[in-house]
Scaffold this motif. Sequence first.
Motif, PDB file in Angstrom:
ATOM      1  N   ARG A 292       0.831  -1.205   0.000  1.00  0.00           N
ATOM      2  CA  ARG A 292       0.000   0.000   0.000  1.00  0.00           C
ATOM      3  C   ARG A 292       0.864   1.253   0.000  1.00  0.00           C
ATOM      4  NH1 ARG A 292      -5.410   0.894   1.550  1.00  0.00           N
ATOM      5  NH2 ARG A 292      -5.798   2.919   2.482  1.00  0.00           N
TER       6      ARG A 292
ATOM      7  N   GLU B 135       0.423   5.496   0.444  1.00  0.00           N
ATOM      8  CA  GLU B 135      -0.490   6.529   0.932  1.00  0.00           C
ATOM      9  C   GLU B 135       0.176   7.884   0.752  1.00  0.00           C
ATOM     10  OE1 GLU B 135      -1.270   5.454   4.992  1.00  0.00           O
ATOM     11  OE2 GLU B 135      -2.718   3.914   4.400  1.00  0.00           O
ATOM     12  N   TRP B 136      -0.633   8.897   0.434  1.00  0.00           N
ATOM     13  CA  TRP B 136      -0.104  10.240   0.244  1.00  0.00           C
ATOM     14  C   TRP B 136      -1.179  11.256   0.576  1.00  0.00           C
ATOM     15  CZ3 TRP B 136      -1.023   6.746  -3.706  1.00  0.00           C
ATOM     16  CH2 TRP B 136      -2.101   7.029  -4.537  1.00  0.00           C
TER      17      TRP B 136
ATOM     18  N   TRP C  63      -4.608   6.844  -1.801  1.00  0.00           N
ATOM     19  CA  TRP C  63      -3.875   5.606  -1.565  1.00  0.00           C
ATOM     20  C   TRP C  63      -3.915   4.733  -2.802  1.00  0.00           C
ATOM     21  CZ3 TRP C  63      -7.212   1.562  -2.177  1.00  0.00           C
ATOM     22  CH2 TRP C  63      -8.538   1.711  -1.765  1.00  0.00           C
TER      23      TRP C  63
ATOM     24  N   GLN D 195      -3.470   0.525  -3.617  1.00  0.00           N
ATOM     25  CA  GLN D 195      -3.381  -0.813  -3.034  1.00  0.00           C
ATOM     26  C   GLN D 195      -3.143  -1.821  -4.141  1.00  0.00           C
ATOM     27  OE1 GLN D 195      -3.920  -1.629   0.471  1.00  0.00           O
ATOM     28  NE2 GLN D 195      -2.895  -3.457  -0.300  1.00  0.00           N
TER      29      GLN D 195
END
Length: 138
Positions: free
Chosen positions: A68, A70-71, A82, A84
């Motif tokens: 994963r 995330e930002w 995100w 995934q």
Amino acid sequence: MSEYERSRTMPALPEHVFDQAGNVGQLDTWLPRDLHVQAQELPAVTVHEDRTGEDAAALFRAQREQMRLEWGTRDSGSYAGWLQVSGIGSGASEVTVHLSFFDEEHDPGKDSVEAELDRSLERLDELVRLRIDDGAAG
């Protein structure tokens, strides 16, 4: 608040897709063309947007054990996202990207965001395929 999500199947193992997607040095190859990420001291990054000419303080985290990314914006909290990666068997993966705009002023609109998400996933797919082809040739 506006939220958008798109998915795409890619012909590669999840670890391979994740490694390509999460490489900070090559984010510009698959992100929307008008966004440029400059790593600071991770997780801190700066994102330059050509359309506005502005730089935004942001965060970028890669969680390999969860496949994963995330930002989001660091100071304003107006945007987050995100990515995934999930294995779906037979050496293939599904990649899902999710964006949240908490400030409606920063939301470019459904059609624009969904088109950019599709193009970004297409570019990531091309990057993954190139790396697979390079690895098979070498």
